[in-house]
Write a protein that holds these residues in place. Sequence first.
Motif, PDB file in Angstrom:
ATOM      1  N   PRO A 154     122.062 -79.764  66.763  1.00 26.64           N
ATOM      2  CA  PRO A 154     120.968 -80.629  67.221  1.00 26.64           C
ATOM      3  C   PRO A 154     121.395 -81.914  67.922  1.00 26.64           C
ATOM      4  N   ALA A 189     116.952 -83.937  62.371  1.00 29.15           N
ATOM      5  CA  ALA A 189     116.354 -83.289  63.542  1.00 29.15           C
ATOM      6  C   ALA A 189     115.155 -82.424  63.185  1.00 29.15           C
ATOM      7  N   GLN A 197     119.289 -82.855  70.787  1.00 29.91           N
ATOM      8  CA  GLN A 197     117.951 -83.234  70.345  1.00 29.91           C
ATOM      9  C   GLN A 197     117.953 -84.665  69.814  1.00 29.91           C
TER      10      GLN A 197
END
Length: 322
Positions: A251, A215, A254
């Motif tokens: 994350p 990420a 994301q």
Amino acid sequence: MVLKAELHCHIEGAASPALVEAQAQRYGVDVSSLIRDRSYYWQDFTTFLLAYDRAASLFRTPEDYALLAETHLTGLAQGGAIYAEFFTSPDHAMRAGLSPEAYTEGLTEGIRRARSSTGIEARMIVTGVRHYGVEAVEQAARFAAGCGHPLVTGFGMAGDERVGRPRDFARAFQIAREAGLGITVHAGEFGGADSVEDALNHINPSRIGHGVQAATKPDLLRRIAEEKVVLEVCPVSNVALKLFPNFASHPLPQLRAAGCLVTLNSDDPPHFRTSLAREYEVAAQYLGFDDAALDAVTRTAVEAAFVDEETRTALLARLAKA
């Protein structure tokens, strides 16, 4: 209940403290420094690995491993899982005095019992332990490639990512790939984003265990999404091992927003006080996954599973029916 599937769990790491205490009593071993207040005791990743090895050493016979696999898979099924893969470690079996063949047959019996009682389907991924060295990982690959066991369908590498480089282990993965096994590898947990990139370059896996540190590199995320490499994400263990301070900073959203294919997994569940069901709950409560997104996670796991197409079709039909 959302149906679930798991691709990333270490079978020795799935042993509950209660089961380990029973095994310790059977073999006359003191585990008071390993288990406190019915929970595993460790302080950081290094001491976690030591605790893992100590618990694993208490499984010494095929029946021990049959019990472990049956207990693990039955618990998963009770939490809504229809499919599970787990990592096996011939190195741990041999250190306990058991041949890889006997170890695998014991686990097979546990799979058979759990399937008979719950309907859960399961497969095994043989893993080399990278901090045991290149030759140990290649030995595990040769066993996986040559055993011919119908439930051994993948090969991977676990252990301390801080030891060695992916290219050092490329030959082991080539041995497994030539035998038709599915390929996964741990990277991007403690190794950083570069370890994910190196794994893609030198091992060419279809799945990455963890991968969350990717990420930090948008270009790498785009590559993972474009190449459709599936990430075996384990949010609770990532927070427990202090990769991230809390779920809000994890994350996974994301990764998903970048178009990466993601799955949810429990890693070493009792060590991190989790379960596959809890991983799904965490994704829903903290990471923005609604029921449709969770269903998609399960479908991704089944589509990425190291199974024959007949089994995959049957699993997808169960999801569609639900």
